[in-house]
Design an enzyme around this catalytic site. Sequence first.
Site: not given
Ligand SMILES: *Cc1c(COP(=O)(O)O)cnc(C)c1O
Length: 425
Positions: A372, A343-344, A240
């Site tokens: 991502y 086309c959006e 995260g």
């Molecule tokens: C998406 C996810 C991550 C990675 O998140 P990042 O923001 O890319 O670091 C880690 N653990 C779980 C369970 C996730 O769903």
Amino acid sequence: MDHFELRNGVLHAEDVGLTAIAAAVGTPVYVYSRATLERHARVFAAGLAGVPDKHIAFAVKSNPNLAVLRLLAREGYGADVVSEGEMRRALAAGIPAADIVFSGVGKTKAELASALEEGIGQFNLESEEEGVELAVIAAAQDRQAVAALRVNPDVDAGTHSKISTGKADNKFGVAYDQAGAIYARLAALDGLTMRGLAVHIGSQITNLDPSRAAFIKMGALMRSIRSAGHLVSHMDLGGGLGVPYREGEELPGPAEYGAMVAEVTADWQATIMFEPGRVITGNAGVLLTEVIRVKPGANHPFVVVDAAMNDLVRPAMYDAWHDFAAVRPTGERITANIVGPICESSDTFAMARDIDAVQAGDLAIFRTAGAYGATMANTYNSRALVPEVMVDGAKWAVVAERIEPATILAAEHVPDWLESSTGSA
Ligand SMILES: *Cc1c(COP(=O)(O)O)cnc(C)c1O
């Protein structure tokens, strides 16, 4: 820090001019820098120096490219996977099964069974029901499944609602106040070894306070489960950590994050597990595109590029910002809207943005596209599936080929009963 910089007026990935890649592979194309990936992997691990007993599992969903996984395997990273497909990729890249964590709210029985057969290191259970199913499957295989229970700490990560996962009404994990009882019931099942707790409150987190609050709650839960007599040897703190998407943006980095974790977990006496994704891959990739044409707009011109929301969906899906830069900047600037050909109206990368002046035929990049990006690409509007390139110094290679619309068309079939009759309506 990354390795996408101007040299003699031309943007390079390490020592390779992006003009050379565009000429050879065409556009749009993702370009990853090996040096940047390695650097991020090492900086993240170094940030955790104060956490003596740890396991780092790269979140495969952020960039599942086989070459990226291979590189991270060589850095000693494990993998956090959320499907059998991701598990197969991690194994194919040489990540030992024991270093793989299987996460995800909807693992099927078939996925649980094949992950057990492969000897996956840890299942992060999202519900009691899933734990019961896993125990039955493990007992039938005469195996012992090793698992952690994912808990929803009811903390607001302060990030975009679509990438927030730790609030009570998100679909992830079990409710905090029921977790102790569920853990005890699962720990009693044959076939299941409960060894820990897991938490992941969201992605692109730019303030450490919510994570700290969540980890403190998890520590309290760990103590109470231990005092009820159960083993809790592993604490998975998820991923995260955010990355800067705009030039000059200042965010807490791995060192600050690591120091916070070290402080909160100092007396936990557990293996602390991490699942970083974006922080490793985000700034290690760019999306290289060509300007198709510039058309006048009511307020600002539209720069129409050959990359679109099917190649990089984050702006359309999360209102995300990606810096835009010309590959051969002239020094001139314009204020423009940047859009793709789909086309959006949501196929818009930026509105009223101050950017390098570009014209038809010019090359440009969207920065911070390594996480991502390609992994979310699709073929909407019957476009090609975007290819990926990795650069290493002066070398580069196509690490995922462009999949042409004709290849996709060849996998579609018109049934006989549509061919044979002239219609009976
Ligand atoms: C998406 C996810 C991550 C990675 O998140 P990042 O923001 O890319 O670091 C880690 N653990 C779980 C369970 C996730 O769903």
